[in-house]
Design an enzyme around this catalytic site. Structure first.
Site, PDB file in Angstrom:
ATOM      1  N   HIS A 174      89.504 -46.136  36.606  1.00 53.33           N
ATOM      2  CA  HIS A 174      90.310 -44.945  36.348  1.00 53.33           C
ATOM      3  C   HIS A 174      89.990 -44.305  34.999  1.00 53.33           C
ATOM      4  CE1 HIS A 174      93.284 -46.540  39.502  1.00 53.33           C
ATOM      5  NE2 HIS A 174      92.725 -45.465  39.988  1.00 53.33           N
ATOM      6  N   ASP A 195      95.748 -32.868  54.312  1.00 56.00           N
ATOM      7  CA  ASP A 195      94.318 -32.647  54.148  1.00 56.00           C
ATOM      8  C   ASP A 195      94.033 -32.063  52.766  1.00 56.00           C
ATOM      9  OD1 ASP A 195      91.678 -31.916  54.260  1.00 56.00           O
ATOM     10  OD2 ASP A 195      91.834 -30.787  56.131  1.00 56.00           O
ATOM     11  N   ASP A 223      88.954 -38.934  44.069  1.00 57.49           N
ATOM     12  CA  ASP A 223      89.339 -40.347  43.987  1.00 57.49           C
ATOM     13  C   ASP A 223      89.553 -40.853  45.414  1.00 57.49           C
ATOM     14  OD1 ASP A 223      90.153 -42.809  43.181  1.00 57.49           O
ATOM     15  OD2 ASP A 223      92.029 -42.162  42.273  1.00 57.49           O
TER      16      ASP A 223
END
Length: 417
Positions: A197, A273, A291
């Site tokens: 991260h 989405d 991510d």
């Protein structure tokens, strides 16, 4: 054709006694677990063995599945059980369903010890068969890094869910603490999430003069959002996550990954989405972070040239797209392809990399922008911006590491083209 064969030997089971000696009870359990896993029962057959030396006889049974079979044998005198699940993956990949069936049976029998094995079988294609991953044996959790390599560590399953989109597993491991696995791929962990991260967020965020509005496509664990919020100029982070169950599981079980970021007022979670959300927000984001699961998973469409073009249109002037590429060691063609796609679209492409313990490999990432060039930022400039922004709570990233991340090994540099 290629099939997956899973076995488990269960020792000292603490289940209800009927599940060791009653064919009807065992049959009901097997049928229920098969249905829950989404597999198709065709027929079943059960044998009750007679008593022996005053001990009740065990039960042997087999469920014939449209996908192949489930077999079980019980030893009530010792409290042991053997399980066998085999599925064919000819028309569709049934691997996740097979794993869910096996683990459902294991949980029902409550063993004190489990020995698992995982075999890939039945490859009769014209090409040479691929090697099986290492066996999941005595609590070893395994992920294949490539057809010829795997990474594993000890762990146990705490929780397993199936959502509309994928299978979710929460693992407990001595090394990494709690681990989130999606469709058999390690995603994040309590003890080493900062490797991924911090590297995903800070090289681009520090290079940007004042990131204000950021989009994370995926990122339902909240770890990337938590890092973005360390930059005081960031006033909005949108997490466009497809699977609501990932967010809920992270809220409940992975607080040490997101540290409350999922419920921070600056964070907005959009379930659905992610690309549809991108299309509604042209020119609005200083940073877009992909991510996501790996490029060779169902998320692959988001790494295609058309999707990258759509994300580029959503960037504000001076903005940057950040994504992970896979391992230059184990996925060289994938890394090379993604870098070529980025270079065809963006003026500045800055690949970088680091070793991520949970992924068991050196991992590649990239910052793509029309103007932002983070690798040109000096250590002194990085340190000045860290100080100006009051960013101190970091476990990986620092001014000296910034430049080192972009210092590529020669074999990786060659992939840049």
């Amino acid at each position: 054709m290629q099939g997956l064969h899973l076995t488990a030997d269960l020792y000292a089971c603490q289940c209800a006694p009927l599940l060791m000696v009653d064919p009807d009870a065992i049959a009901h359990l097997c049928r229920a677990q098969t249905e829950a896993a989404g597999l198709t029962r065709v027929d079943d057959c059960w044998v009750q063995f007679p008593e022996w030396q005053g001990q009740p006889g065990g039960v042997t049974g087999t469920l014939l599945l449209a996908e192949s079979h489930l077999a079980i044998h019980t030893w009530p005198e010792t409290g042991n059980v053997t399980l066998d699940v085999y599925v064919c993956n000819f028309s569709t990949d049934n691997s996740t369903k097979a794993s869910q069936l096996l683990e459902g049976m294991v949980q029902a029998y409550q063993p004190q010890r489990v020995v698992r094995n995982r075999l890939l079988r039945g490859d009769i294609s014209a090409s040479a068969p691929q090697a099986s991953p290492a066996p999941e044996e005595e609590g070893w959790i395994v992920e294949a890094l490539s057809p010829t390599a795997a990474f594993s560590f000890r762990g146990t399953v705490l929780e397993r869910q199936s959502s509309e989109h994928q299978s979710l597993e929460l693992l407990h491991t001595p090394r990494f603490g709690r681990v989130l696995r999606l469709d058999g791929r390690f995603m994040t962990s309590e003890k080493d999430e900062f490797f991924y991260h911090e590297a995903l967020v800070h090289p681009a965020a520090i290079a940007h003069p004042a990131p204000a509005r950021c989009l994370i496509i995926g990122g339902g664990d909240g770890g990337a959002a938590e890092e973005l919020l360390k930059h005081p100029s960031v006033h909005e982070v949108v997490i466009a996550e497809l699977d609501a169950q990932v967010v809920e599981l992270a809220r409940q079980q992975l607080q040490s990954v997101h540290r409350g970021a999922l419920d921070d007022p600056r964070v907005r979670i959009e379930i659905g989405d992610g690309m549809a959300y991108v299309d509604h927000c042209p020119g609005q984001f200083d940073l877009i972070l992909m991510d996501l699961t790996d490029p060779d998973t169902p998320a692959s469409a988001l790494y295609e040239p058309a999707a990258l073009a759509r994300m580029q249109r959503a960037l504000a002037p001076g903005g940057a797209l950040v994504l992970h590429l896979g391992s230059p060691v184990f996925h060289p063609e994938q890394v090379r392809t993604l870098l070529a796609r980025l270079s065809a679209r963006f003026t500045q492409v800055s690949p970088f990399g680091l070793y991520i313990p949970l992924y068991g490999a050196y991992w590649g990432l990239a910052v793509a922008s029309d103007t932002l060039r983070p690798k040109a930022l000096s250590a002194a400039a990085v340190q000045e911006r860290l100080a100006q922004r009051g960013i101190t709570r970091l476990q990986l990233y620092n001014a000296e590491l910034h430049g080192a991340l972009f210092a590529l090994p020669n074999y990786y540099r060659a992939m840049v083209g």
